[in-house]
Design a protein around this motif. Structure first.
Motif, PDB file in Angstrom:
ATOM      1  N   LEU A  81      75.270  69.546  29.356  1.00 32.45           N
ATOM      2  CA  LEU A  81      75.413  69.082  30.732  1.00 32.45           C
ATOM      3  C   LEU A  81      76.256  67.807  30.701  1.00 32.45           C
ATOM      4  O   LEU A  81      75.974  66.877  29.943  1.00 32.45           O
ATOM      5  CB  LEU A  81      74.027  68.796  31.328  1.00 32.45           C
ATOM      6  CG  LEU A  81      73.972  68.114  32.693  1.00 32.45           C
ATOM      7  CD1 LEU A  81      74.704  68.914  33.755  1.00 32.45           C
ATOM      8  CD2 LEU A  81      72.528  67.873  33.087  1.00 32.45           C
ATOM      9  N   CYS A  82      77.264  67.780  31.547  1.00 28.89           N
ATOM     10  CA  CYS A  82      78.153  66.626  31.659  1.00 28.89           C
ATOM     11  C   CYS A  82      77.370  65.373  32.071  1.00 28.89           C
ATOM     12  O   CYS A  82      76.571  65.423  33.010  1.00 28.89           O
ATOM     13  CB  CYS A  82      79.229  66.957  32.692  1.00 28.89           C
ATOM     14  SG  CYS A  82      80.087  65.551  33.399  1.00 28.89           S
ATOM     15  N   THR A  83      77.602  64.281  31.376  1.00 26.80           N
ATOM     16  CA  THR A  83      76.910  63.024  31.635  1.00 26.80           C
ATOM     17  C   THR A  83      77.082  62.554  33.081  1.00 26.80           C
ATOM     18  O   THR A  83      76.103  62.229  33.754  1.00 26.80           O
ATOM     19  CB  THR A  83      77.425  61.918  30.692  1.00 26.80           C
ATOM     20  OG1 THR A  83      77.229  62.341  29.339  1.00 26.80           O
ATOM     21  CG2 THR A  83      76.697  60.612  30.901  1.00 26.80           C
ATOM     22  N   GLN A  84      78.326  62.498  33.563  1.00 24.28           N
ATOM     23  CA  GLN A  84      78.580  62.014  34.922  1.00 24.28           C
ATOM     24  C   GLN A  84      78.011  62.958  35.967  1.00 24.28           C
ATOM     25  O   GLN A  84      77.463  62.522  36.982  1.00 24.28           O
ATOM     26  CB  GLN A  84      80.080  61.830  35.158  1.00 24.28           C
ATOM     27  CG  GLN A  84      80.674  60.669  34.423  1.00 24.28           C
ATOM     28  CD  GLN A  84      82.148  60.510  34.743  1.00 24.28           C
ATOM     29  OE1 GLN A  84      82.663  61.100  35.695  1.00 24.28           O
ATOM     30  NE2 GLN A  84      82.842  59.711  33.951  1.00 24.28           N
ATOM     31  N   CYS A  85      78.126  64.265  35.707  1.00 21.77           N
ATOM     32  CA  CYS A  85      77.595  65.261  36.657  1.00 21.77           C
ATOM     33  C   CYS A  85      76.082  65.140  36.752  1.00 21.77           C
ATOM     34  O   CYS A  85      75.512  65.261  37.840  1.00 21.77           O
ATOM     35  CB  CYS A  85      77.997  66.670  36.216  1.00 21.77           C
ATOM     36  SG  CYS A  85      79.786  66.897  36.135  1.00 21.77           S
TER      37      CYS A  85
END
Length: 122
Positions: A81-85
């Motif tokens: 999972l993308c950190t910023q997302c």
């Protein structure tokens, strides 16, 4: 024919674009079943599928159930999972499905730049 050692797939679509979303998970699951090393990245609206129960809410006629696809990907692949997302959706490490990691663009870039890697974006 070029043979990739690893396939990195970034899926940006979720319930907002169900066909694109389903295609990404299907390709990842088929690649895993074919013995390809797979790294699936959840970004944008697909980030929600890192949470328990969310994939079960996804429906698309004539496609494999998302929970089954996720299970098969996790059996021999990696889901990130993308950190910023995650941050934009207030999702933390304690919230996600077992085996899902949270990582950022630097990790993504290092994965796609490695020798023998093919990258797809959905």
């Amino acid at each position: 024919m070029h043979s990739a050692k690893k396939l990195v797939i970034k899926v940006t679509a979720g319930a907002d674009a169900p066909e694109r979303c389903s295609q990404a998970f299907t390709v990842a699951a088929v690649a895993v079943a074919s013995g390809v090393e797979v790294s699936l990245w959840l970004t944008g609206e697909s980030a929600w599928f890192a949470l328990p129960g969310r994939a079960a809410e996804f429906e698309l006629p004539h496609s494999a159930p998302l929970p089954e696809l996720i299970e098969s990907i996790q059996a021999a692949g990696l889901i990130t999972l993308c950190t910023q997302c995650a941050a934009r959706r207030d999702i933390t490490e304690k919230d996600v499905l077992d085996g899902v990691r949270i990582a950022g663009a630097q990790v993504f870039v290092s994965e796609i730049m490695a020798d023998g890697v093919q990258a797809l974006v959905y």
